[in-house]
Design a protein around this motif. Structure first.
Motif, PDB file in Angstrom:
ATOM      1  N   PHE A 112       0.867  -1.183   0.000  1.00 28.52           N
ATOM      2  CA  PHE A 112       0.000   0.000   0.000  1.00 28.52           C
ATOM      3  C   PHE A 112       0.902   1.229   0.000  1.00 28.52           C
ATOM      4  N   ILE A 113       0.906   1.964  -1.118  1.00 27.71           N
ATOM      5  CA  ILE A 113       1.779   3.119  -1.272  1.00 27.71           C
ATOM      6  C   ILE A 113       0.957   4.400  -1.142  1.00 27.71           C
ATOM      7  N   VAL A 114       1.416   5.288  -0.256  1.00 26.19           N
ATOM      8  CA  VAL A 114       0.737   6.557   0.015  1.00 26.19           C
ATOM      9  C   VAL A 114       1.734   7.701  -0.205  1.00 26.19           C
ATOM     10  N   ASN A 115       1.501   8.512  -1.224  1.00 27.11           N
ATOM     11  CA  ASN A 115       0.394   8.426  -2.158  1.00 27.11           C
ATOM     12  C   ASN A 115       0.745   7.520  -3.327  1.00 27.11           C
ATOM     13  N   ASP A 116      -0.309   7.007  -3.986  1.00 29.35           N
ATOM     14  CA  ASP A 116      -0.146   6.097  -5.101  1.00 29.35           C
ATOM     15  C   ASP A 116       0.778   6.701  -6.155  1.00 29.35           C
ATOM     16  N   ILE A 117       1.636   5.863  -6.724  1.00 32.28           N
ATOM     17  CA  ILE A 117       2.652   6.402  -7.636  1.00 32.28           C
ATOM     18  C   ILE A 117       2.048   6.973  -8.913  1.00 32.28           C
ATOM     19  N   GLU A 118       0.949   6.400  -9.401  1.00 32.78           N
ATOM     20  CA  GLU A 118       0.305   6.989 -10.582  1.00 32.78           C
ATOM     21  C   GLU A 118      -0.316   8.330 -10.222  1.00 32.78           C
ATOM     22  N   GLY A 119      -0.879   8.413  -9.013  1.00 28.31           N
ATOM     23  CA  GLY A 119      -1.423   9.687  -8.562  1.00 28.31           C
ATOM     24  C   GLY A 119      -0.348  10.743  -8.427  1.00 28.31           C
ATOM     25  N   LEU A 120       0.825  10.345  -7.927  1.00 24.47           N
ATOM     26  CA  LEU A 120       1.937  11.288  -7.808  1.00 24.47           C
ATOM     27  C   LEU A 120       2.403  11.764  -9.180  1.00 24.47           C
TER      28      LEU A 120
END
Length: 343
Positions: A112-120
């Protein structure tokens, strides 16, 4: 949980007011294993993504104050596989290092990556506000982004208002934000040259934004978790600076969300979650969205001080809930697969 923070160096932390340190502190208090690494610490070994990490050792008693916690923390260096973490929290300062995200591509389905890498990738600069549907500029001030000096000068001249805000596309912490007035058009050419042209021949984008009435009184930093506001603080400009950023000399005070701000959060929240932007800081002036901060949004310690709350607790509660759901889903899938194998 095993939590990795990809961030700025531990030695550079401001122990008085650092938001990342507050989140790390809460993790350690709850007994979670915490490792920290910088983007430069990411590596590949035998086609597996690792990080040269610093693990925070267990403490018999975790100090209550962030400064004492930082001072007493014992760090052990170890090369760790990224896929072994339950949560990776991206807390590196802007600008975004796109290569760091490439290292994380291989583990995005496992952690679970925060924030999502595509969102970044989509939201790491100030262009992201254009993704929100606001044709009548009800929540976002009129904004122009370009490298074309002639166009930008025409925008200033033709704007019905006397003042506009100019800032670099990739700035943060109030860096490079200036107010320009039509009465000072003689300075615009040199300002655009400074902002756009680099010595190596490359160029930068410049943002021109309508000045929002009331901006001289400051702005609100609102933190959103999973699309919903969890705290806010009002930032007030210093006596000789129009910027409200605390890093630029501004001060802070308690803030309660206005109806317009609640409406704004409700409107943008679903898209933030859809884009995997689970922990976000937004800057709002008079109910208008100025910026969306997704890289390393701060303000936790200031909100805690004026609102008598602990924002970091809500963040770790959220992490624990997500990880628990992921573990349950994996267990369920395993049991179903075993049912078929045993049939």
């Amino acid at each position: 949980m095993n939590v990795c923070f990809i961030m700025y160096p531990w030695e550079e932390i401001n122990t008085e007011n650092d938001s990342t340190l507050a989140i790390i502190h809460e993790c350690v208090k709850r007994g979670h294993r915490v490792a920290i690494a910088t983007p430069a610490n990411l590596t590949i070994r035998n086609s597996i993504a690792y990080a040269f990490s610093k693990i925070i050792g267990k403490m018999d008693k975790v100090p209550a104050q962030l400064k004492s916690f930082h001072k007493k923390a014992v760090l052990k260096e170890k090369m760790l596989p990224l896929a072994g973490f339950d949560v990776i929290m991206m807390r590196a300062n802007p600008p975004l290092d796109p290569i760091a995200l490439n290292f994380l591509d291989s583990v995005k389905d496992d952690v679970f990556i925060v924030n999502d890498i595509e969102g970044l990738r989509e939201a790491n600069n100030k262009l992201y506000t254009a993704c929100f549907d606001d044709p009548d500029n009800e929540i976002i001030p009129v904004t122009h982004v370009s490298k074309n000096k002639k166009y930008l000068k025409s925008v200033i001249k033709e704007n019905p208002r006397d003042r506009m805000i100019m800032k670099p596309l990739n700035g943060y912490g109030g860096s490079g934000v200036i107010m320009i007035e039509k009465t000072a058009m003689g300075n615009v050419n040199s300002l655009l040259d400074f902002y756009i042209d680099n010595k190596d021949g490359t160029t930068n984008y410049v943002i021109l934004q309508d000045y929002i009435e009331g901006a001289e009184k400051g702005d609100a930093r609102i933190l959103l978790l999973n699309g919903k506001p969890i705290g806010a603080v009002r930032r007030v400009p210093g006596g000789d600076d129009h910027r409200s950023n605390i890093s630029a000399g501004g001060s802070f005070e308690k803030h309660v969300l206005s109806p317009a701000e609640k409406k704004l959060c409700k409107k943008i929240g679903p898209k933030l979650v859809k884009d995997g932007l689970y922990f976000v800081g937004i800057d709002v002036i008079n109910g208008m969205l100025v910026e969306v901060n997704v890289m390393s949004p701060g303000g936790i310690t200031y909100i805690n001080k004026v609102s008598k709350t602990k924002i970091q607790e809500k963040i770790i509660d959220f992490f624990e809930e997500v990880v628990e759901e992921r573990v349950k889903a994996l267990d369920r899938k395993t049991k179903l697969k075993n049912t078929i194998i045993d049939a």
